[in-house]
Design an enzyme around this catalytic site. Sequence first.
Site, PDB file in Angstrom:
ATOM      1  N   GLY A  50       1.156  -4.176   1.534  1.00 22.19           N
ATOM      2  CA  GLY A  50       0.688  -4.970   0.398  1.00 22.19           C
ATOM      3  C   GLY A  50       1.347  -6.320   0.230  1.00 22.19           C
ATOM      4  N   ASP A 110       4.406  -0.776 -10.436  1.00 24.93           N
ATOM      5  CA  ASP A 110       3.528   0.035 -11.276  1.00 24.93           C
ATOM      6  C   ASP A 110       4.396   1.051 -12.037  1.00 24.93           C
ATOM      7  OD1 ASP A 110       0.484   0.685 -11.516  1.00 24.93           O
ATOM      8  OD2 ASP A 110       1.369   2.622 -11.068  1.00 24.93           O
ATOM      9  N   LYS A 138       3.101  -4.480 -13.737  1.00 27.95           N
ATOM     10  CA  LYS A 138       2.322  -3.797 -14.785  1.00 27.95           C
ATOM     11  C   LYS A 138       3.293  -3.002 -15.644  1.00 27.95           C
ATOM     12  CE  LYS A 138      -1.859  -2.595 -12.152  1.00 27.95           C
ATOM     13  NZ  LYS A 138      -2.488  -1.417 -11.497  1.00 27.95           N
TER      14      LYS A 138
HETATM   15  P1  IMP Z   1       5.054   2.267  -8.039  1.00 26.72           P
HETATM   16  O1  IMP Z   1       6.051   3.074  -7.254  1.00 26.72           O
HETATM   17  O2  IMP Z   1       4.255   3.171  -8.962  1.00 26.72           O
HETATM   18  O3  IMP Z   1       5.650   1.128  -8.773  1.00 26.72           O
HETATM   19  O4  IMP Z   1       3.992   1.816  -6.970  1.00 26.72           O
HETATM   20  C1  IMP Z   1       3.782   0.526  -6.572  1.00 26.72           C
HETATM   21  C2  IMP Z   1       2.764   0.575  -5.440  1.00 26.72           C
HETATM   22  O5  IMP Z   1       1.523   1.133  -5.884  1.00 26.72           O
HETATM   23  C3  IMP Z   1       2.429  -0.833  -4.975  1.00 26.72           C
HETATM   24  O6  IMP Z   1       3.263  -1.230  -3.923  1.00 26.72           O
HETATM   25  C4  IMP Z   1       0.988  -0.677  -4.518  1.00 26.72           C
HETATM   26  O7  IMP Z   1       0.949  -0.243  -3.186  1.00 26.72           O
HETATM   27  C5  IMP Z   1       0.422   0.402  -5.386  1.00 26.72           C
HETATM   28  N1  IMP Z   1      -0.348  -0.175  -6.516  1.00 26.72           N
HETATM   29  C6  IMP Z   1      -0.055  -0.047  -7.823  1.00 26.72           C
HETATM   30  N2  IMP Z   1      -0.960  -0.692  -8.592  1.00 26.72           N
HETATM   31  C7  IMP Z   1      -1.845  -1.235  -7.742  1.00 26.72           C
HETATM   32  C8  IMP Z   1      -3.039  -2.040  -7.939  1.00 26.72           C
HETATM   33  O8  IMP Z   1      -3.461  -2.384  -9.049  1.00 26.72           O
HETATM   34  N3  IMP Z   1      -3.685  -2.416  -6.801  1.00 26.72           N
HETATM   35  C9  IMP Z   1      -3.266  -2.074  -5.551  1.00 26.72           C
HETATM   36  N4  IMP Z   1      -2.165  -1.324  -5.328  1.00 26.72           N
HETATM   37  C10 IMP Z   1      -1.470  -0.901  -6.411  1.00 26.72           C
HETATM   38 MG    MG Z   2       2.829  -1.159  -1.865  1.00 24.33          MG
END
Ligand code: IMP
Ligand code: MG
Length: 189
Positions: A50, A110, A138
């Site tokens: 990403g 996220d 977010k």
């Molecule tokens: P976290 O561990 O929940 O913070 O996950 C973050 C990861 O989730 C990011 O590196 C993305 O790969 C994926 N992700 C979270 N939200 C989105 C989104 O809105 N679009 C695309 N990928 C997302």
């Molecule tokens: Mg990612």
Amino acid sequence: MKKYDINDDIDYTMITESELEEIVKKVASEIDRDYPDPEKRLLLLGILKGSVVFMGDLMKHIKRPVEIDFMKVSSYGASTTSSKTINIMLDLYRHDIEDLDILIVEDIIDSGRTMLYLTKYLENKGASSVKCVALLDKPSRREVDYNADYIGMEVEDKFVVGYGLDYTEKYRALPYIGVLKPEIYTKHD
Ligand code: IMP
Ligand code: MG
């Protein structure tokens, strides 16, 4: 037959190409301000896949010397939600990690679980310092106590694609950040 255009799957643009350029310049100047010693080694550590577009643009705007490397971290589960367990698919194998100030380059924070885990992991490996720059944040989705050191932009709780971010591996190549049309998810679910 009508020519397929991935732009047609986008409901609306959340961040335009020129806004992204301004965001990247802003964080690049913050990084230059906070890592002023050119003799100290700064490693930009991109998280595949990403972060690749953001990484490519960011490194062009940082004026101090940087090195780059990559890790890949998996996320299983539903494609529009983040997985609860973190798996390292491509590790950082380096003998010189204690010499490096590591700046993790991530697409979006996220739940915060991925970055909380990776930060501790790299600190335990002996990095001189570990910080994180995320293009998007977010905050309303946070499940753990984690905040990135540099944030391009805070966004509302919408699933976004483009500029590296995907849905089922598509849309990474879009030059802007957009929100998918609802029927795109339902088609796949
Ligand atoms: P976290 O561990 O929940 O913070 O996950 C973050 C990861 O989730 C990011 O590196 C993305 O790969 C994926 N992700 C979270 N939200 C989105 C989104 O809105 N679009 C695309 N990928 C997302
Ligand atoms: Mg990612």
